[in-house]
Design a protein around this motif. Structure first.
Motif, PDB file in Angstrom:
ATOM      1  N   LEU A 285       0.824  -1.218   0.000  1.00 36.61           N
ATOM      2  CA  LEU A 285       0.000   0.000   0.000  1.00 36.61           C
ATOM      3  C   LEU A 285       0.858   1.268   0.000  1.00 36.61           C
ATOM      4  N   HIS A 286       2.111   1.137   0.359  1.00 32.19           N
ATOM      5  CA  HIS A 286       3.068   2.248   0.238  1.00 32.19           C
ATOM      6  C   HIS A 286       3.770   2.198  -1.115  1.00 32.19           C
ATOM      7  N   MET A 287       4.192   0.982  -1.472  1.00 32.11           N
ATOM      8  CA  MET A 287       5.074   0.847  -2.635  1.00 32.11           C
ATOM      9  C   MET A 287       4.364   1.080  -3.966  1.00 32.11           C
ATOM     10  N   ILE A 288       3.145   0.615  -4.119  1.00 33.50           N
ATOM     11  CA  ILE A 288       2.443   0.798  -5.405  1.00 33.50           C
ATOM     12  C   ILE A 288       2.230   2.283  -5.706  1.00 33.50           C
ATOM     13  N   PRO A 289       1.655   3.076  -4.789  1.00 26.36           N
ATOM     14  CA  PRO A 289       1.506   4.509  -5.110  1.00 26.36           C
ATOM     15  C   PRO A 289       2.851   5.205  -5.328  1.00 26.36           C
ATOM     16  N   GLY A 290       3.864   4.806  -4.547  1.00 26.54           N
ATOM     17  CA  GLY A 290       5.181   5.415  -4.698  1.00 26.54           C
ATOM     18  C   GLY A 290       5.770   5.168  -6.075  1.00 26.54           C
ATOM     19  N   THR A 291       5.700   3.929  -6.529  1.00 28.36           N
ATOM     20  CA  THR A 291       6.274   3.605  -7.835  1.00 28.36           C
ATOM     21  C   THR A 291       5.468   4.235  -8.973  1.00 28.36           C
ATOM     22  N   LEU A 292       4.146   4.326  -8.819  1.00 27.69           N
ATOM     23  CA  LEU A 292       3.321   4.952  -9.862  1.00 27.69           C
ATOM     24  C   LEU A 292       3.626   6.446  -9.977  1.00 27.69           C
ATOM     25  N   LEU A 293       3.765   7.096  -8.839  1.00 25.93           N
ATOM     26  CA  LEU A 293       4.100   8.527  -8.847  1.00 25.93           C
ATOM     27  C   LEU A 293       5.483   8.745  -9.450  1.00 25.93           C
ATOM     28  N   GLY A 294       6.445   7.920  -9.039  1.00 27.27           N
ATOM     29  CA  GLY A 294       7.798   8.035  -9.575  1.00 27.27           C
ATOM     30  C   GLY A 294       7.851   7.778 -11.069  1.00 27.27           C
ATOM     31  N   ALA A 295       7.008   6.874 -11.549  1.00 28.05           N
ATOM     32  CA  ALA A 295       7.002   6.524 -12.974  1.00 28.05           C
ATOM     33  C   ALA A 295       6.491   7.665 -13.849  1.00 28.05           C
ATOM     34  N   LEU A 296       5.672   8.521 -13.301  1.00 31.45           N
ATOM     35  CA  LEU A 296       5.122   9.630 -14.097  1.00 31.45           C
ATOM     36  C   LEU A 296       5.954  10.908 -13.989  1.00 31.45           C
ATOM     37  N   LEU A 297       6.681  11.071 -12.894  1.00 27.13           N
ATOM     38  CA  LEU A 297       7.364  12.338 -12.625  1.00 27.13           C
ATOM     39  C   LEU A 297       8.355  12.810 -13.694  1.00 27.13           C
ATOM     40  N   PRO A 298       9.171  11.956 -14.316  1.00 28.99           N
ATOM     41  CA  PRO A 298      10.121  12.472 -15.302  1.00 28.99           C
ATOM     42  C   PRO A 298       9.462  13.246 -16.451  1.00 28.99           C
ATOM     43  N   ASP A 299       8.212  12.931 -16.746  1.00 28.66           N
ATOM     44  CA  ASP A 299       7.530  13.639 -17.832  1.00 28.66           C
ATOM     45  C   ASP A 299       6.973  14.989 -17.424  1.00 28.66           C
ATOM     46  N   ILE A 300       7.391  15.491 -16.268  1.00 26.69           N
ATOM     47  CA  ILE A 300       7.001  16.838 -15.875  1.00 26.69           C
ATOM     48  C   ILE A 300       7.598  17.864 -16.846  1.00 26.69           C
ATOM     49  N   ASP A 301       8.584  17.432 -17.624  1.00 28.40           N
ATOM     50  CA  ASP A 301       9.189  18.320 -18.621  1.00 28.40           C
ATOM     51  C   ASP A 301       8.339  18.441 -19.888  1.00 28.40           C
ATOM     52  N   HIS A 302       7.186  17.806 -19.902  1.00 24.98           N
ATOM     53  CA  HIS A 302       6.281  17.877 -21.056  1.00 24.98           C
ATOM     54  C   HIS A 302       4.936  18.424 -20.558  1.00 24.98           C
ATOM     55  N   PRO A 303       4.591  19.673 -20.909  1.00 23.33           N
ATOM     56  CA  PRO A 303       3.369  20.297 -20.380  1.00 23.33           C
ATOM     57  C   PRO A 303       2.078  19.546 -20.683  1.00 23.33           C
ATOM     58  N   SER A 304       2.061  18.663 -21.670  1.00 26.66           N
ATOM     59  CA  SER A 304       0.844  17.908 -21.989  1.00 26.66           C
ATOM     60  C   SER A 304       0.741  16.597 -21.227  1.00 26.66           C
ATOM     61  N   SER A 305       1.780  16.230 -20.486  1.00 29.16           N
ATOM     62  CA  SER A 305       1.762  14.979 -19.729  1.00 29.16           C
ATOM     63  C   SER A 305       0.888  15.139 -18.488  1.00 29.16           C
ATOM     64  N   ILE A 306       0.618  14.046 -17.806  1.00 26.16           N
ATOM     65  CA  ILE A 306      -0.202  14.104 -16.587  1.00 26.16           C
ATOM     66  C   ILE A 306       0.443  15.000 -15.534  1.00 26.16           C
TER      67      ILE A 306
END
Length: 191
Positions: free
Chosen positions: A32-53
Motif C-alpha cells: 500500500l506504500h510501494m504501489i503509489p510510490g512507484t506509480l508517482l515516480g514513474a510519471l514524474l520524469p515527464d514533468i518536462d512535457h506540459p501535456s503529460s499528466i
C-alpha cells in the motif's frame, strides 16, 4: 512511451525488485506504500512535457522545465535521479513520517521510467548535459501500446516465476565494488 506503458512497466519493475529483494525495504515493504510510490515516480520524469499528466497538474513547474531543457532532457537523466534521491534522504523532514519503502518505490518508479524510455528509438540522455542518448530500441514506434504491454507483462511474469528466496545482494555488490576501487587506488597511489 505512453503514461499507461510507464505505469505498467513501473509495477512490473517493483514486482521484480521485490522478488529479487533488491533492498530490505522493497523486499519487506508494504504494498500500500510501494504501489503509489512507484506509480508517482514513474510519471514524474515527464514533468518536462506540459501535456503529460504531471505537466498538466503542475503547469507552473512544467513550463519552465520544458522551456529550459525540453522533453527528455534533464528530467530523464541520472543527474535528476541522483538529485531526487539525495533530496528524499537528506532534505525531507523526518517528522513528515514518509515510510522508507514508499521513498524507495518512488525512486524505483522514476528509474523505471528512464529504462522504459530507453526502449524507444529516441532513447534518453542519461549523462545529461552530454548530448549522447542511450537506447535499446525494442519498441519501434513512439506509441506502441501493444509492445509496451507485452514487455510489461513479460517482465511481470518473469518476476512472478523467479524462484522464491533468490536474493540479488545489492548492498554486497556495491560494497565489493567500492573495496575494489579503494584497493586499486591504494595500489596505484603507493607506487
Amino acid at each position: 512511451m505512453t503514461a499507461e506503458g510507464h505505469l505498467l512497466f513501473s509495477v512490473a519493475s517493483l514486482i521484480m525488485a521485490h522478488k529479487l529483494q533488491l533492498t530490505p525495504e522493497l523486499a519487506q515493504g508494504d504494498w500500500l506504500h510501494m504501489i503509489p510510490g512507484t506509480l508517482l515516480g514513474a510519471l514524474l520524469p515527464d514533468i518536462d512535457h506540459p501535456s503529460s499528466i504531471p505537466g498538466r497538474l503542475l503547469r507552473i513547474v512544467s513550463l519552465p522545465i520544458s522551456k529550459l531543457c525540453g522533453h527528455r532532457g534533464f528530467t530523464h537523466s541520472l543527474i535528476a535521479w541522483l538529485i531526487l534521491m539525495i533530496s528524499c534522504y537528506q532534505w525531507l523532514p523526518v517528522d513528515w513520517g514518509i515510510p522508507s519503502d514508499l521513498i524507495q518505490a518512488f525512486l524505483l518508479g522514476y528509474l523505471s521510467h528512464l529504462v522504459a524510455d530507453m526502449l524507444t528509438p529516441s532513447g534518453v540522455p542519461l549523462l545529461w548535459p552530454l548530448p549522447q542518448r542511450f537506447c535499446l530500441p525494442l519498441l519501434r514506434s513512439k506509441n506502441s501500446k501493444r509492445g509496451e504491454r507485452f514487455i510489461s507483462v513479460f517482465l511481470t511474469v518473469c518476476a512472478c516465476l523467479s524462484p522464491a528466496g533468490y536474493q540479488l545482494d545489492f548492498y554486497f555488490q556495491i560494497e565489493s565494488a567500492i573495496k575494489y576501487i579503494h584497493n586499486q587506488m591504494d595500489i596505484h597511489l603507493s607506487t
